[in-house]
Design a protein around this motif. Structure first.
Motif, PDB file in Angstrom:
ATOM      1  N   VAL A  65       0.836  -1.201   0.000  1.00 15.74           N
ATOM      2  CA  VAL A  65       0.000   0.000   0.000  1.00 15.74           C
ATOM      3  C   VAL A  65       0.871   1.252   0.000  1.00 15.74           C
ATOM      4  O   VAL A  65       0.617   2.222  -0.733  1.00 15.74           O
ATOM      5  N   THR A  66       1.923   1.253   0.818  1.00 18.30           N
ATOM      6  CA  THR A  66       2.788   2.421   0.917  1.00 18.30           C
ATOM      7  C   THR A  66       3.550   2.654  -0.380  1.00 18.30           C
ATOM      8  O   THR A  66       3.720   3.798  -0.821  1.00 18.30           O
ATOM      9  N   ALA A  67       4.011   1.581  -1.003  1.00 16.64           N
ATOM     10  CA  ALA A  67       4.724   1.721  -2.275  1.00 16.64           C
ATOM     11  C   ALA A  67       3.820   2.348  -3.332  1.00 16.64           C
ATOM     12  O   ALA A  67       4.242   3.226  -4.102  1.00 16.64           O
ATOM     13  N   LEU A  68       2.565   1.932  -3.361  1.00 16.86           N
ATOM     14  CA  LEU A  68       1.626   2.530  -4.309  1.00 16.86           C
ATOM     15  C   LEU A  68       1.321   3.983  -3.960  1.00 16.86           C
ATOM     16  O   LEU A  68       1.197   4.837  -4.844  1.00 16.86           O
ATOM     17  N   SER A  69       1.199   4.272  -2.660  1.00 21.51           N
ATOM     18  CA  SER A  69       0.800   5.617  -2.242  1.00 21.51           C
ATOM     19  C   SER A  69       1.818   6.675  -2.646  1.00 21.51           C
ATOM     20  O   SER A  69       1.462   7.851  -2.809  1.00 21.51           O
ATOM     21  N   ARG A  70       3.052   6.291  -2.825  1.00 16.48           N
ATOM     22  CA  ARG A  70       4.084   7.249  -3.231  1.00 16.48           C
ATOM     23  C   ARG A  70       3.881   7.729  -4.659  1.00 16.48           C
ATOM     24  O   ARG A  70       4.494   8.723  -5.072  1.00 16.48           O
ATOM     25  N   ARG A  71       3.013   7.050  -5.408  1.00 16.69           N
ATOM     26  CA  ARG A  71       2.764   7.419  -6.800  1.00 16.69           C
ATOM     27  C   ARG A  71       1.307   7.810  -7.040  1.00 16.69           C
ATOM     28  O   ARG A  71       0.852   7.866  -8.171  1.00 16.69           O
ATOM     29  N   GLU A  72       0.574   8.117  -5.951  1.00 18.21           N
ATOM     30  CA  GLU A  72      -0.851   8.372  -6.113  1.00 18.21           C
ATOM     31  C   GLU A  72      -1.157   9.743  -6.698  1.00 18.21           C
ATOM     32  O   GLU A  72      -2.295   9.989  -7.128  1.00 18.21           O
ATOM     33  N   MET A  73      -0.198  10.643  -6.750  1.00 15.51           N
ATOM     34  CA  MET A  73      -0.425  11.965  -7.341  1.00 15.51           C
ATOM     35  C   MET A  73       0.082  12.054  -8.779  1.00 15.51           C
ATOM     36  O   MET A  73      -0.482  12.780  -9.592  1.00 15.51           O
ATOM     37  N   ALA A  74       1.147  11.312  -9.087  1.00 12.64           N
ATOM     38  CA  ALA A  74       1.758  11.427 -10.413  1.00 12.64           C
ATOM     39  C   ALA A  74       1.505  10.229 -11.310  1.00 12.64           C
ATOM     40  O   ALA A  74       1.820  10.269 -12.500  1.00 12.64           O
ATOM     41  N   GLY A  75       0.940   9.154 -10.772  1.00 12.47           N
ATOM     42  CA  GLY A  75       0.808   7.937 -11.548  1.00 12.47           C
ATOM     43  C   GLY A  75       2.076   7.101 -11.433  1.00 12.47           C
ATOM     44  O   GLY A  75       3.098   7.553 -10.910  1.00 12.47           O
ATOM     45  N   ALA A  76       2.005   5.875 -11.912  1.00 11.56           N
ATOM     46  CA  ALA A  76       3.105   4.939 -11.712  1.00 11.56           C
ATOM     47  C   ALA A  76       3.507   4.274 -13.009  1.00 11.56           C
ATOM     48  O   ALA A  76       2.779   4.288 -14.003  1.00 11.56           O
ATOM     49  N   ASP A  77       4.694   3.694 -13.001  1.00  8.24           N
ATOM     50  CA  ASP A  77       5.089   2.762 -14.035  1.00  8.24           C
ATOM     51  C   ASP A  77       4.269   1.483 -13.843  1.00  8.24           C
ATOM     52  O   ASP A  77       4.002   1.066 -12.711  1.00  8.24           O
ATOM     53  N   ARG A  78       3.869   0.844 -14.936  1.00  6.38           N
ATOM     54  CA  ARG A  78       3.021  -0.348 -14.856  1.00  6.38           C
ATOM     55  C   ARG A  78       3.638  -1.446 -14.003  1.00  6.38           C
ATOM     56  O   ARG A  78       2.926  -2.258 -13.396  1.00  6.38           O
ATOM     57  N   ARG A  79       4.952  -1.470 -13.925  1.00  5.24           N
ATOM     58  CA  ARG A  79       5.605  -2.533 -13.165  1.00  5.24           C
ATOM     59  C   ARG A  79       5.311  -2.448 -11.673  1.00  5.24           C
ATOM     60  O   ARG A  79       5.338  -3.470 -10.973  1.00  5.24           O
ATOM     61  N   LEU A  80       5.019  -1.252 -11.159  1.00 11.25           N
ATOM     62  CA  LEU A  80       4.755  -1.115  -9.724  1.00 11.25           C
ATOM     63  C   LEU A  80       3.474  -1.840  -9.305  1.00 11.25           C
ATOM     64  O   LEU A  80       3.521  -2.682  -8.397  1.00 11.25           O
ATOM     65  N   PRO A  81       2.312  -1.560  -9.900  1.00 10.93           N
ATOM     66  CA  PRO A  81       1.126  -2.316  -9.482  1.00 10.93           C
ATOM     67  C   PRO A  81       1.219  -3.803  -9.785  1.00 10.93           C
ATOM     68  O   PRO A  81       0.611  -4.615  -9.066  1.00 10.93           O
ATOM     69  N   VAL A  82       1.975  -4.177 -10.799  1.00 10.16           N
ATOM     70  CA  VAL A  82       2.176  -5.604 -11.058  1.00 10.16           C
ATOM     71  C   VAL A  82       2.932  -6.238  -9.893  1.00 10.16           C
ATOM     72  O   VAL A  82       2.593  -7.323  -9.412  1.00 10.16           O
ATOM     73  N   ALA A  83       3.978  -5.548  -9.428  1.00 10.08           N
ATOM     74  CA  ALA A  83       4.779  -6.068  -8.309  1.00 10.08           C
ATOM     75  C   ALA A  83       3.969  -6.110  -7.021  1.00 10.08           C
ATOM     76  O   ALA A  83       4.018  -7.088  -6.264  1.00 10.08           O
TER      77      ALA A  83
END
Length: 283
Positions: free
Chosen positions: A164-182
């Motif tokens: 959850v914390t790893a995802l939250s660091r990208r909640e304003m700018a969006g993420a690389d697809r590899r993050l939600p996959v991981a």
């Protein structure tokens, strides 16, 4: 009061007592001290939320100007004083409910919360630091018995928190697809652990499996959507689901260790958390 509730992200607090209940269930110490330890846990969590916004007030002025501090609805001094007061209340409640053994866990937990907010949050160690906070929170519930027996459950809750914390660091700018996959791979492992073998019979044996499935459905599906389209709204939705889905994971862990009634109560808290999250964002 509404502004303060928004400051501390009040709906997210519903995910906190379950940590202590998991620790108490896995260590065999569910009893009269558990509610006091849960109250201490909630105070420390809310303290961390207030300290978080105090530490982020300059960043929020740019990225989240609607938050209570940058919008002027809560002053920085009020937020800092609230964080300090809630920390003191949490430590006091821990001492009252569990004595020295509880303080021996609550003090490092309080320290970890402040270290995360003031130092680690924006560093590479941020997700691990937050995971450590949740793991210690589980161990707080186990302080009256064998803390060692609660370590696997603490690690499971910590692993969920890391995602959850790893995802939250990208909640304003969006993420690389590899993050939600991981993080989805991590969520699958967490659900499998929570649904692990137990010695119960009948419906009690099936309850942890069913609850782990509910957890995976609630948190996993938003991560799948974020993996398909990893923009900020999808990542933010996955973070919110990770927060409001935690009670179901806690329920699976408590059911696995024989506390079926507690598990059902925690399961009932999950829809309430989601309903409140529509009014006050937990992220």
């Amino acid at each position: 009061m509404g502004d303060l509730a928004e400051l501390v992200r009040a709906p997210a607090a519903l995910s906190v007592p379950g940590d202590v209940l998991v620790g108490a269930a896995t260590s065999g110490t569910l009893g009269r001290r558990t509610p006091g330890l849960a109250a201490a846990s909630v105070c420390l969590y809310l303290a961390g939320m207030a300290a978080n916004d105090w530490a982020d007030r300059e960043v929020d002025a740019v990225e989240r100007p609607q938050r209570p501090i940058p919008s002027g609805r809560v002053s920085p001094n009020t937020a800092l004083g609230l964080a300090a007061g809630l920390t003191a209340a949490g430590l006091g409640l821990a001492a009252w409910a569990g004595g020295r053994r509880a303080v021996a866990v609550a003090a490092p937990l309080a320290g970890a919360v402040w270290v995360y907010d003031l130092v680690a949050k924006n560093s590479p160690a941020g997700p691990a630091a937050m995971a450590a906070c949740r793991g210690l929170d589980v161990l707080l519930g186990a302080c009256g018995g064998s803390v060692r027996r609660a370590l696997p459950a603490a690690a499971t809750v910590a692993a969920h928190t890391y995602t959850v914390t790893a995802l939250s660091r990208r909640e304003m700018a969006g993420a690389d697809r590899r993050l939600p996959v991981a993080t989805l791979a991590g969520t699958l492992a967490v659900a499998a652990t929570a649904a692990g073998a137990n010695q119960a019979k009948g419906w009690r044996a099936l309850l942890p499996v069913a609850l782990a499935g509910l957890y995976l459905n609630h948190y996993g599906r938003p991560q799948v959507r974020a993996a398909r389209r990893p923009d900020a709204p999808q990542v933010r939705a996955a973070v919110g689901s990770g927060i409001t889905g935690l009670p179901t994971l806690q329920a699976a862990l408590t059911a696995r260790h024989g506390a079926s009634l507690v598990a059902l109560v925690l399961t009932a808290a999950a829809p309430l958390a989601r309903r409140l999250a529509r009014r006050i964002s937990p992220t």
